[in-house]
Scaffold this motif. Structure first.
Motif, PDB file in Angstrom:
ATOM      1  N   GLU A  55       0.826  -1.202   0.000  1.00 33.24           N
ATOM      2  CA  GLU A  55       0.000   0.000   0.000  1.00 33.24           C
ATOM      3  C   GLU A  55       0.861   1.252   0.000  1.00 33.24           C
ATOM      4  O   GLU A  55       0.581   2.213  -0.729  1.00 33.24           O
ATOM      5  CB  GLU A  55      -0.936  -0.007   1.211  1.00 33.24           C
ATOM      6  CG  GLU A  55      -1.950   1.141   1.195  1.00 33.24           C
ATOM      7  CD  GLU A  55      -2.770   1.191  -0.083  1.00 33.24           C
ATOM      8  OE1 GLU A  55      -3.025   2.319  -0.571  1.00 33.24           O
ATOM      9  OE2 GLU A  55      -3.135   0.123  -0.620  1.00 33.24           O
ATOM     10  N   ARG A  56       1.909   1.244   0.793  1.00 32.06           N
ATOM     11  CA  ARG A  56       2.792   2.413   0.839  1.00 32.06           C
ATOM     12  C   ARG A  56       3.510   2.607  -0.503  1.00 32.06           C
ATOM     13  O   ARG A  56       3.658   3.731  -0.982  1.00 32.06           O
ATOM     14  CB  ARG A  56       3.809   2.251   1.966  1.00 32.06           C
ATOM     15  CG  ARG A  56       4.755   3.424   2.087  1.00 32.06           C
ATOM     16  CD  ARG A  56       5.510   3.407   3.395  1.00 32.06           C
ATOM     17  NE  ARG A  56       6.386   4.569   3.476  1.00 32.06           N
ATOM     18  CZ  ARG A  56       6.924   5.026   4.593  1.00 32.06           C
ATOM     19  NH1 ARG A  56       6.682   4.411   5.736  1.00 32.06           N
ATOM     20  NH2 ARG A  56       7.711   6.078   4.585  1.00 32.06           N
ATOM     21  N   TRP A  57       3.973   1.513  -1.085  1.00 30.43           N
ATOM     22  CA  TRP A  57       4.675   1.591  -2.373  1.00 30.43           C
ATOM     23  C   TRP A  57       3.746   2.096  -3.470  1.00 30.43           C
ATOM     24  O   TRP A  57       4.100   2.991  -4.237  1.00 30.43           O
ATOM     25  CB  TRP A  57       5.238   0.213  -2.731  1.00 30.43           C
ATOM     26  CG  TRP A  57       6.105   0.183  -3.953  1.00 30.43           C
ATOM     27  CD1 TRP A  57       7.212   0.957  -4.206  1.00 30.43           C
ATOM     28  CD2 TRP A  57       5.949  -0.668  -5.090  1.00 30.43           C
ATOM     29  NE1 TRP A  57       7.743   0.623  -5.419  1.00 30.43           N
ATOM     30  CE2 TRP A  57       6.999  -0.367  -5.987  1.00 30.43           C
ATOM     31  CE3 TRP A  57       5.038  -1.663  -5.431  1.00 30.43           C
ATOM     32  CZ2 TRP A  57       7.161  -1.031  -7.214  1.00 30.43           C
ATOM     33  CZ3 TRP A  57       5.191  -2.318  -6.636  1.00 30.43           C
ATOM     34  CH2 TRP A  57       6.237  -1.998  -7.521  1.00 30.43           C
ATOM     35  N   ARG A  58       2.538   1.553  -3.533  1.00 32.23           N
ATOM     36  CA  ARG A  58       1.586   1.998  -4.565  1.00 32.23           C
ATOM     37  C   ARG A  58       1.189   3.461  -4.370  1.00 32.23           C
ATOM     38  O   ARG A  58       1.011   4.199  -5.347  1.00 32.23           O
ATOM     39  CB  ARG A  58       0.356   1.083  -4.550  1.00 32.23           C
ATOM     40  CG  ARG A  58       0.635  -0.317  -5.075  1.00 32.23           C
ATOM     41  CD  ARG A  58      -0.640  -1.136  -5.177  1.00 32.23           C
ATOM     42  NE  ARG A  58      -1.170  -1.473  -3.862  1.00 32.23           N
ATOM     43  CZ  ARG A  58      -0.852  -2.577  -3.185  1.00 32.23           C
ATOM     44  NH1 ARG A  58       0.012  -3.438  -3.683  1.00 32.23           N
ATOM     45  NH2 ARG A  58      -1.394  -2.819  -2.003  1.00 32.23           N
ATOM     46  N   THR A  59       1.059   3.892  -3.128  1.00 29.91           N
ATOM     47  CA  THR A  59       0.745   5.296  -2.854  1.00 29.91           C
ATOM     48  C   THR A  59       1.858   6.200  -3.377  1.00 29.91           C
ATOM     49  O   THR A  59       1.601   7.246  -3.993  1.00 29.91           O
ATOM     50  CB  THR A  59       0.555   5.516  -1.343  1.00 29.91           C
ATOM     51  OG1 THR A  59      -0.572   4.754  -0.901  1.00 29.91           O
ATOM     52  CG2 THR A  59       0.318   6.990  -1.029  1.00 29.91           C
ATOM     53  N   HIS A  60       3.108   5.790  -3.161  1.00 36.19           N
ATOM     54  CA  HIS A  60       4.235   6.567  -3.680  1.00 36.19           C
ATOM     55  C   HIS A  60       4.218   6.601  -5.206  1.00 36.19           C
ATOM     56  O   HIS A  60       4.437   7.667  -5.819  1.00 36.19           O
ATOM     57  CB  HIS A  60       5.557   5.977  -3.198  1.00 36.19           C
ATOM     58  CG  HIS A  60       6.728   6.449  -3.983  1.00 36.19           C
ATOM     59  ND1 HIS A  60       7.250   7.728  -3.860  1.00 36.19           N
ATOM     60  CD2 HIS A  60       7.471   5.829  -4.941  1.00 36.19           C
ATOM     61  CE1 HIS A  60       8.254   7.874  -4.702  1.00 36.19           C
ATOM     62  NE2 HIS A  60       8.409   6.737  -5.363  1.00 36.19           N
ATOM     63  N   LEU A  61       3.968   5.459  -5.846  1.00 33.53           N
ATOM     64  CA  LEU A  61       3.958   5.417  -7.309  1.00 33.53           C
ATOM     65  C   LEU A  61       2.907   6.364  -7.876  1.00 33.53           C
ATOM     66  O   LEU A  61       3.168   7.121  -8.830  1.00 33.53           O
ATOM     67  CB  LEU A  61       3.694   3.992  -7.803  1.00 33.53           C
ATOM     68  CG  LEU A  61       4.735   2.922  -7.467  1.00 33.53           C
ATOM     69  CD1 LEU A  61       4.317   1.592  -8.071  1.00 33.53           C
ATOM     70  CD2 LEU A  61       6.113   3.320  -7.931  1.00 33.53           C
ATOM     71  N   ARG A  62       1.706   6.327  -7.314  1.00 28.07           N
ATOM     72  CA  ARG A  62       0.628   7.206  -7.804  1.00 28.07           C
ATOM     73  C   ARG A  62       0.985   8.675  -7.592  1.00 28.07           C
ATOM     74  O   ARG A  62       0.759   9.513  -8.479  1.00 28.07           O
ATOM     75  CB  ARG A  62      -0.680   6.863  -7.092  1.00 28.07           C
ATOM     76  CG  ARG A  62      -1.308   5.547  -7.547  1.00 28.07           C
ATOM     77  CD  ARG A  62      -2.722   5.411  -6.998  1.00 28.07           C
ATOM     78  NE  ARG A  62      -2.711   5.248  -5.547  1.00 28.07           N
ATOM     79  CZ  ARG A  62      -2.792   4.080  -4.920  1.00 28.07           C
ATOM     80  NH1 ARG A  62      -2.883   2.956  -5.624  1.00 28.07           N
ATOM     81  NH2 ARG A  62      -2.787   4.014  -3.600  1.00 28.07           N
ATOM     82  N   ALA A  63       1.547   8.998  -6.429  1.00 27.51           N
ATOM     83  CA  ALA A  63       1.898  10.389  -6.142  1.00 27.51           C
ATOM     84  C   ALA A  63       2.999  10.876  -7.078  1.00 27.51           C
ATOM     85  O   ALA A  63       2.959  12.015  -7.572  1.00 27.51           O
ATOM     86  CB  ALA A  63       2.341  10.526  -4.687  1.00 27.51           C
ATOM     87  N   HIS A  64       3.989  10.032  -7.337  1.00 24.47           N
ATOM     88  CA  HIS A  64       5.088  10.427  -8.221  1.00 24.47           C
ATOM     89  C   HIS A  64       4.589  10.646  -9.647  1.00 24.47           C
ATOM     90  O   HIS A  64       4.984  11.612 -10.314  1.00 24.47           O
ATOM     91  CB  HIS A  64       6.190   9.368  -8.209  1.00 24.47           C
ATOM     92  CG  HIS A  64       7.453   9.799  -8.882  1.00 24.47           C
ATOM     93  ND1 HIS A  64       8.474  10.435  -8.220  1.00 24.47           N
ATOM     94  CD2 HIS A  64       7.847   9.702 -10.180  1.00 24.47           C
ATOM     95  CE1 HIS A  64       9.444  10.705  -9.068  1.00 24.47           C
ATOM     96  NE2 HIS A  64       9.093  10.263 -10.270  1.00 24.47           N
ATOM     97  N   ALA A  65       3.721   9.755 -10.106  1.00 21.91           N
ATOM     98  CA  ALA A  65       3.178   9.902 -11.462  1.00 21.91           C
ATOM     99  C   ALA A  65       2.337  11.168 -11.582  1.00 21.91           C
ATOM    100  O   ALA A  65       2.402  11.890 -12.580  1.00 21.91           O
ATOM    101  CB  ALA A  65       2.360   8.669 -11.828  1.00 21.91           C
ATOM    102  N   ALA A  66       1.540  11.454 -10.562  1.00 20.47           N
ATOM    103  CA  ALA A  66       0.693  12.645 -10.593  1.00 20.47           C
ATOM    104  C   ALA A  66       1.517  13.924 -10.592  1.00 20.47           C
ATOM    105  O   ALA A  66       1.128  14.933 -11.194  1.00 20.47           O
ATOM    106  CB  ALA A  66      -0.258  12.636  -9.403  1.00 20.47           C
ATOM    107  N   ALA A  67       2.673  13.898  -9.920  1.00 18.21           N
ATOM    108  CA  ALA A  67       3.517  15.092  -9.815  1.00 18.21           C
ATOM    109  C   ALA A  67       4.424  15.286 -11.021  1.00 18.21           C
ATOM    110  O   ALA A  67       5.096  16.326 -11.122  1.00 18.21           O
ATOM    111  CB  ALA A  67       4.361  15.011  -8.544  1.00 18.21           C
ATOM    112  N   ASN A  68       4.455  14.312 -11.923  1.00 13.85           N
ATOM    113  CA  ASN A  68       5.365  14.374 -13.073  1.00 13.85           C
ATOM    114  C   ASN A  68       4.606  14.094 -14.365  1.00 13.85           C
ATOM    115  O   ASN A  68       4.623  12.970 -14.886  1.00 13.85           O
ATOM    116  CB  ASN A  68       6.505  13.364 -12.905  1.00 13.85           C
ATOM    117  CG  ASN A  68       7.457  13.740 -11.799  1.00 13.85           C
ATOM    118  OD1 ASN A  68       8.396  14.507 -12.004  1.00 13.85           O
ATOM    119  ND2 ASN A  68       7.222  13.205 -10.610  1.00 13.85           N
TER     120      ASN A  68
END
Length: 360
Positions: free
Chosen positions: A10-23
């Motif tokens: 869950e933590r890893w997927r949250t990071h992936l989504r946040a990184h994609a949204a910010a870039n």
């Protein structure tokens, strides 16, 4: 009985989504050992993120990615008229999903000779001095394209270094050459007004997107995406055996003698996994040099610090790691883990092969 990568899903997927949204325009990089996760798993995750393009390292990696990812695949290694590069064109023409990197004018001629409709980016040489066209080469490539109207130029590419300091001034210089070669500005083809970049910080991307509003800047990102939240990742090895020893006892492949009383601990993870293999140091700071000298002092006494930690303390190798397992030395008085217990390991994810990956 394995070396395992354990991921807080869950933590890893949250990071992936946040990184994609910010870039915006993110191009996930999937290459080598898949940053420890495996190339196939990352290809599926890039599809899950909704990426339209991924970057692979070499042509040999395409097969693992294309079965699991539905978009375009940019090959970071420049195309050459031999080996896997040539085979990829000869065997896959036309392939609308494949995007080549071209770093020499002679290769552009050869590529378009094999596939007049090839998709490709023109790589501009940066201060890395690895691959790329100089300013004159960009202008010459632009002239070549005028004779190949079906060729599909997808933009320019800059592979910037990881060195400390801002990349902004270098980016400006490179963009001057791109515009002078006739790309961007009044060009109506959005693909030709695209710049693919590596190793720009979020702050640099924001600044440069404002400065070059006519261009689409696409960050190619691997480490910051897949390994950006290290707290979500953990590596574990299994204790396979524990043997009490006294000073002078002989052990191991080379018949070494034990320096003092303690325990020899056998744990999973060896050279086949990447444990104990060293790359040239990447840092040149005084602190990093001091650490290198300290490690050399340990080596001179026959002791080397291992990446395995027990009860929060990094333990020493008893001898160089074996292919599948390592032997550690625990001095007398230390807690001895039970056979089957898991111990933590600090690794370089891009050079480690795990027996299994568990994502919760």
């Amino acid at each position: 009985m394995s070396l395992s990568l354990v991921v807080d899903g869950e933590r890893w997927r949250t990071h992936l989504r946040a990184h994609a949204a910010a870039n915006p325009g993110l191009v996930p990089v999937i290459k080598g050992n898949g940053y420890g996760f495996g190339v196939g798993r990352l290809a599926r995750k890039a599809d899950w993120l909704g990426a339209d393009t991924v970057a692979v390292g070499t042509y040999a990696e395409i097969g693992e990615v294309e079965k699991r990812f539905g978009g375009s695949m940019l090959v970071l290694t420049p195309w050459r008229p031999f080996g896997h590069s040539l085979a990829a064109v000869a065997d896959r023409t036309p392939d609308p999903r494949l995007v080549h990197t071209v770093s020499r004018v002679e290769d552009l001629h050869a590529l378009l000779g094999h596939d007049p409709q090839a998709r490709f980016v023109l790589e501009r040489m940066t201060s890395m001095l690895r691959h790329g066209l100089d300013a004159a080469g960009l202008r010459e490539a632009a002239a070549v394209l005028r004779d190949h109207p079906r060729a599909r130029l997808e933009g320019a590419a800059f592979h910037l270094p990881l060195a400390q300091g801002s990349h902004v001034s270098q980016f400006h210089r490179l963009m001057t050459d791109v515009v002078a070669a006739g790309f961007g500005g009044t060009d109506n083809d959005p693909a030709r007004r695209t710049v693919w970049v590596s190793h720009l910080t979020p702050e640099e991307l924001t600044q440069l997107r404002a400065a070059y509003a006519d261009f689409r800047i696409r960050p190619r990102t691997g480490t910051a995406l897949w390994l950006g939240d290290r707290a979500a990742l953990g590596v574990q090895a299994t204790v396979l055996d524990a043997h009490p020893v006294e000073r002078g006892d002989l052990f191991g492949y080379r018949g070494r003698s034990v320096p003092r009383s303690g325990t020899l601990l056998v744990v999973s993870g060896g050279t086949a996994h990447g444990i104990g293999l060293e790359a040239p140091p990447g840092e040149l700071t005084l602190k990093s040099r001091a650490a290198t000298i300290a490690r050399g002092g340990l080596d001179a006494t026959g002791l080397t610090r291992s990446p395995f930690s027990i009860d929060g303390k990094q333990r020493l190798f008893a001898e160089p790691p074996h292919m599948q397992a390592s032997m550690l030395f625990l001095p007398a008085g230390s807690r001895v883990p039970a056979v089957g217990e898991q111990v933590s390991v600090r690794v370089r994810y891009t050079t480690t092969t795990f027996d299994d990956v568990t994502i919760t």
